[in-house]
Design a protein around this motif. Sequence first.
Motif, mmCIF file in Angstrom:
data_model
loop_
_atom_site.group_PDB
_atom_site.id
_atom_site.type_symbol
_atom_site.label_atom_id
_atom_site.label_comp_id
_atom_site.label_asym_id
_atom_site.label_seq_id
_atom_site.Cartn_x
_atom_site.Cartn_y
_atom_site.Cartn_z
ATOM 1 N N ALA A 530 39.908 42.762 37.774
ATOM 2 C CA ALA A 530 39.007 43.560 38.605
ATOM 3 C C ALA A 530 38.530 44.785 37.842
ATOM 4 O O ALA A 530 37.354 45.164 37.893
ATOM 5 N N THR A 531 39.453 45.401 37.090
ATOM 6 C CA THR A 531 39.100 46.568 36.274
ATOM 7 C C THR A 531 38.348 46.160 35.016
ATOM 8 O O THR A 531 37.316 46.742 34.669
ATOM 9 N N GLU A 532 38.853 45.141 34.369
ATOM 10 C CA GLU A 532 38.275 44.695 33.102
ATOM 11 C C GLU A 532 36.836 44.213 33.263
ATOM 12 O O GLU A 532 35.960 44.541 32.452
ATOM 13 N N LEU A 533 36.583 43.434 34.295
ATOM 14 C CA LEU A 533 35.254 42.855 34.508
ATOM 15 C C LEU A 533 34.398 43.658 35.480
ATOM 16 O O LEU A 533 33.269 43.278 35.775
ATOM 17 N N LYS A 534 34.981 44.742 36.012
ATOM 18 C CA LYS A 534 34.282 45.587 36.994
ATOM 19 C C LYS A 534 33.793 44.750 38.170
ATOM 20 O O LYS A 534 32.635 44.804 38.585
ATOM 21 N N LEU A 535 34.736 43.993 38.728
ATOM 22 C CA LEU A 535 34.433 43.089 39.835
ATOM 23 C C LEU A 535 35.137 43.534 41.114
ATOM 24 O O LEU A 535 36.256 44.065 41.062
ATOM 25 N N PRO A 536 34.511 43.283 42.262
ATOM 26 C CA PRO A 536 35.236 43.476 43.533
ATOM 27 C C PRO A 536 36.173 42.285 43.737
ATOM 28 O O PRO A 536 35.758 41.231 44.222
ATOM 29 N N LEU A 537 37.404 42.431 43.335
ATOM 30 C CA LEU A 537 38.371 41.341 43.357
ATOM 31 C C LEU A 537 39.683 41.861 43.927
ATOM 32 O O LEU A 537 40.294 42.780 43.363
ATOM 33 N N LEU A 538 40.093 41.299 45.051
ATOM 34 C CA LEU A 538 41.334 41.686 45.720
ATOM 35 C C LEU A 538 42.417 40.666 45.418
ATOM 36 O O LEU A 538 42.131 39.513 45.096
#
Length: 602
Positions: A530-538
């Motif tokens: 989520a941090t690495e790809l700057k994604l909204p991922l829970l």
Amino acid sequence: MDTIAVDVLIVGAGGCGLNLSIFLADLGVDFLCVERSTRLANLPKAHYLNQRTMEILRQHGVADDIYAMGTPPENMSRAMWLTTLGGDGPHDRKVIHEMDGIGGSGDSQRAIYERDSACRSANLPLIRSEPIFRRHADARAPGRLRFGTELLGFSQDADGVTATIRDVASGEESTVRAQYLIAADGGRTIGKALGNKMVGPSGLAKNVTVHFTADLSKVLLDDRVMLHFFIHPTRRGPLASGALVPAGGADAKWGRHSKEWIFHFMVAPDDPAKFDEAVVSQQIRELLKLPDLQMDVHKISHWMIEAVLAERYQYGRVILAGDAAHRHPPASGLGLNTGIQDAHNLAWKLALVTRGQASAALLDSYEAERRPIGSFNVAWALSSYWNHLLSAASIFAIHPANVYEAVGQPDEDNEIAGLFADTPDGRMRRARTAEVFNTHRVEMYDHDVELGYVYEQGARIPDGTPAPARDPWGTVYVPTTRPGHRLPHAWLERDGQRVSTHDLLDDKASLVLIANARGAAWCEAARQLATELKLPLLAVRIAADGDALDADRAWQALSEVDETGALLVRPDAIVAWRARRGVADPHHELKQALQQILRPAH
């Protein structure tokens, strides 16, 4: 001329366009929605909202308002076929058939539907639901809904769409520059301008719909019945049948005490008759055999039955949704539901693409996913619609010795009297007729049609497992976590609260990694990515020491992965990928899956 820059321009503020506006507003997408009309539709149609649609509305905080105004479950739990509501003839006020009501509201289906979703279906005609949708859209995106504004024209290039809009009252024109244009205009303008063809039969029959106020409380037989179908005992042809549905009203009464009603009847496509207020009022009185019925007619609409599907759903940066992409017969109530589900599928993809978190190729999955569903639903609705003609015909043709009907000399006394006769022959006729009428389960409880659809192509990664066999009657839904299917519902416990697996999703276009008890490595990989790809991922681990507890052990049976496995669920509750068990490098596996889903190769 003013120039307005937005990410998305929506043309059309009907049920599909308004809900897309709600979803995009929740997702933080900059949009503008224009609608030529200055007011909402005043047609009392599209009243049934199925379980899947209510799950979507629940995810976006709209469902409670629909339930609060809609039909209580106890007033929509039966469907009934009758001869008339009045009259004193030997075959008047006869019940031909009855069964449990639409959407799992009846006793035989309620537990099944409650098992498979946190939401029940709802009933609220569009004249009542559209104001709710508009209120939510306006509150979330003030000034972004412009009624009384028409689209004059548009063009597209490699980077976006340029459209010209005009304020109908003032004549003032503006230019809109958007990344994407969504045609939710019912197919009136944009599809035609693109040269889109609607494939399928149209002009099948002409329907007349009448919205009126009347007191029917003393003649209706059962307060549980929402759908009344009438088959007149002696009349023949298109004007011999009709359907009556309560429309509620400002006093929020339903059932027999509903003040407002919707009546549908079918006429031949080439019928030259003028169905004005005097004619339709008389038609309803004659069909119901209520010659003295006092009626206040609010609206009469004429519309053609069609079952058509857009040849294409996407033309570059212009995308069709709702009635612009598919138009259905009313049976099974799939029209608005399919349109809202189009919007839900599209919204998260638009959000991630316009944010730069996914490639534009993700939007190509919209047509690949939704057009097969549109095709299936149009065909299903058409079959459900014709089924009413089949059941009506069975009354008069069910008897093998009834040669009168076969040679075009119907003996009405024989047909009707024989059906209700207290004789072995009458009992045989009623039993056979009941068998035919019970085929209406394809409309009343098409549970698998509503929840069991699958995306075999698109933004998901197949794992080589076969899809569950689908019930040809559309009734039996088999939950599965196979990629491309809806996430199964199960009740969990989280922070002391009872929540559905669907409550693990948010309304911000986040993907969700769901891991089982020994899947902590998957969750850690998701948080890093989520941090690495700057994604909204829970990330959610379902375990006694995790983020949610499978207290009823229902999820254990439904997850179809072992304790070390995990699922990746899209923002629209579709399973995108699954790992049946743990792997040596979960970070690598999950990263590959995310990139394949969000940045597919052309």
